[in-house]
Enzyme design. Structure first.
Site, PDB file in Angstrom:
ATOM      1  N   GLY A  80     -47.544  77.362 -45.604  1.00  0.00           N
ATOM      2  CA  GLY A  80     -47.672  77.513 -47.048  1.00  0.00           C
ATOM      3  C   GLY A  80     -47.130  78.839 -47.532  1.00  0.00           C
ATOM      4  O   GLY A  80     -47.712  79.477 -48.413  1.00  0.00           O
ATOM      5  N   ASN A 119     -52.078  79.827 -43.886  1.00  0.00           N
ATOM      6  CA  ASN A 119     -52.185  80.160 -45.299  1.00  0.00           C
ATOM      7  C   ASN A 119     -52.140  78.929 -46.200  1.00  0.00           C
ATOM      8  O   ASN A 119     -52.568  78.982 -47.350  1.00  0.00           O
ATOM      9  CB  ASN A 119     -51.043  81.119 -45.673  1.00  0.00           C
ATOM     10  CG  ASN A 119     -50.936  81.363 -47.155  1.00  0.00           C
ATOM     11  OD1 ASN A 119     -51.754  82.039 -47.760  1.00  0.00           O
ATOM     12  ND2 ASN A 119     -49.903  80.797 -47.770  1.00  0.00           N
ATOM     13  N   SER A 142     -61.484  82.657 -48.501  1.00  0.00           N
ATOM     14  CA  SER A 142     -61.684  82.907 -49.929  1.00  0.00           C
ATOM     15  C   SER A 142     -63.066  83.498 -50.177  1.00  0.00           C
ATOM     16  O   SER A 142     -64.025  83.201 -49.445  1.00  0.00           O
ATOM     17  CB  SER A 142     -61.557  81.607 -50.730  1.00  0.00           C
ATOM     18  OG  SER A 142     -61.909  81.798 -52.092  1.00  0.00           O
ATOM     19  N   TYR A 184     -63.968  73.331 -52.971  1.00  0.00           N
ATOM     20  CA  TYR A 184     -63.099  74.386 -52.463  1.00  0.00           C
ATOM     21  C   TYR A 184     -63.881  75.430 -51.669  1.00  0.00           C
ATOM     22  O   TYR A 184     -63.498  75.791 -50.551  1.00  0.00           O
ATOM     23  CB  TYR A 184     -62.337  75.045 -53.612  1.00  0.00           C
ATOM     24  CG  TYR A 184     -61.494  76.222 -53.183  1.00  0.00           C
ATOM     25  CD1 TYR A 184     -60.351  76.027 -52.409  1.00  0.00           C
ATOM     26  CD2 TYR A 184     -61.840  77.522 -53.538  1.00  0.00           C
ATOM     27  CE1 TYR A 184     -59.569  77.105 -52.009  1.00  0.00           C
ATOM     28  CE2 TYR A 184     -61.066  78.606 -53.146  1.00  0.00           C
ATOM     29  CZ  TYR A 184     -59.941  78.398 -52.378  1.00  0.00           C
ATOM     30  OH  TYR A 184     -59.176  79.463 -51.976  1.00  0.00           O
ATOM     31  N   ALA A 232     -66.760  75.142 -50.229  1.00  0.00           N
ATOM     32  CA  ALA A 232     -67.277  74.531 -49.005  1.00  0.00           C
ATOM     33  C   ALA A 232     -66.194  74.431 -47.938  1.00  0.00           C
ATOM     34  O   ALA A 232     -66.447  74.637 -46.747  1.00  0.00           O
ATOM     35  CB  ALA A 232     -67.842  73.142 -49.312  1.00  0.00           C
ATOM     36  N   LYS A 261     -63.614  76.434 -47.524  1.00  0.00           N
ATOM     37  CA  LYS A 261     -63.343  77.756 -46.977  1.00  0.00           C
ATOM     38  C   LYS A 261     -64.519  78.259 -46.136  1.00  0.00           C
ATOM     39  O   LYS A 261     -64.318  78.987 -45.150  1.00  0.00           O
ATOM     40  CB  LYS A 261     -63.036  78.739 -48.109  1.00  0.00           C
ATOM     41  CG  LYS A 261     -61.718  78.465 -48.824  1.00  0.00           C
ATOM     42  CD  LYS A 261     -60.520  78.577 -47.887  1.00  0.00           C
ATOM     43  CE  LYS A 261     -59.208  78.555 -48.652  1.00  0.00           C
ATOM     44  NZ  LYS A 261     -58.023  78.651 -47.757  1.00  0.00           N
ATOM     45  N   ILE A 286     -56.613  87.205 -56.771  1.00  0.00           N
ATOM     46  CA  ILE A 286     -55.284  87.747 -56.500  1.00  0.00           C
ATOM     47  C   ILE A 286     -54.337  87.287 -57.600  1.00  0.00           C
ATOM     48  O   ILE A 286     -54.173  86.090 -57.834  1.00  0.00           O
ATOM     49  CB  ILE A 286     -54.748  87.268 -55.131  1.00  0.00           C
ATOM     50  CG1 ILE A 286     -55.739  87.598 -54.009  1.00  0.00           C
ATOM     51  CG2 ILE A 286     -53.377  87.895 -54.856  1.00  0.00           C
ATOM     52  CD1 ILE A 286     -55.978  89.073 -53.786  1.00  0.00           C
TER      53      ILE A 286
END
Length: 244
Positions: A9, A78, A136, A148, A150, A152, A181
């Site tokens: 990625g 990534n 994250s 999301y 969960a 990570k 970011i």
């Protein structure tokens, strides 16, 4: 001595910054992504090898192996992102089946993709090398109603077992967990100014993170100075989330 680096990625944002950093150090860098155009642009800019790959698909990973060298010194997982942003954020999944699909999409994109990629590369990871996953802040603070955070959190937990498995080969495995970011495609250009101001205000440093902040941390974890750091989550968020 030049190393071989694989960044998944890596066509945009954090992955792009990481590719640029490693390439600048003289390493041989391979970058994957699902879109050809940003990969070609990056290849033309800094001389990396761009390869199209969907890391959630085993058959795509098997095909990828034929394009990679026999040894990979550093794997940077990534690829991923919050797949909830790809749909209509104003509309809840209409039924349980739709909810299941949306929930699993984040797991596939962020956890399963990293696990599959690492498994596919297992025989090629060089002794003394490094695996670095991009996690994250959401793994520790949540991400709302979606999955999301969960996904990570699952990545961080899975990495504990991975670090133990790779340790006898002197391969380290760690997670870098960014906060907000700027200058990435993460929010799909949907982040309201008010929310951005809130995210910056939550930091102690008073600024948004930059892709280079994460790239430098990844490079450190892959460096000779980090050979005794493994099984860890390094938070890079300007103090928006603190640990003791």
């Amino acid at each position: 001595m030049a190393r071989t680096i694989l960044i998944t990625g890596g066509g945009t944002g954090i992955g792009r910054a990481t590719a640029r950093l490693f390439a600048g150090q003289g390493d041989s860098v391979y970058v994957t992504g699902r879109r050809r155009e940003p990969l070609d642009e990056l290849a033309a800019e800094i001389g990396v090898r761009g390869l199209v790959c969907d890391h959630t698909r085993p058959e795509a990973l098997i095909a990828l192996l034929s394009e990679l060298p026999e040894q990979v010194d550093v794997l940077v997982n990534n690829a991923g992102g919050n797949t909830d942003f790809d749909g209509d954020q104003k509309r809840e999944p209409a039924d349980l089946d739709a909810y299941a699909q949306a929930f699993r999409a984040n797991l596939d994109a962020n956890l399963v993709s990293a696990a599959l990629t690492t498994r596919a590369l297992d025989g090629r990871l060089a002794n003394g090398g490094a695996v670095v996953h991009i996690g994250s802040i959401a793994a520790s603070r949540g991400s709302g109603a979606g999955s999301y955070g969960a996904s990570k959190a699952g990545l961080a937990s899975w990495n504990l077992d991975l670090a133990q498995a790779l340790g006898p080969r002197a391969i380290t495995a760690n997670v870098v967990a960014p906060g907000y970011i700027a200058d990435t495609e993460f929010f799909r250009d949907r982040l309201p100014d008010e929310r951005r101001e809130q995210l910056v205000a939550a930091t102690s440093t008073g600024r948004a993170g930059a892709p280079s902040d994460i790239a430098e941390t990844v490079a450190f974890l892959a460096s000779p100075g980090a050979r005794h750091i493994t099984g860890q989550v390094l938070h890079v968020n300007g103090g928006a989330y603190m640990t003791s």
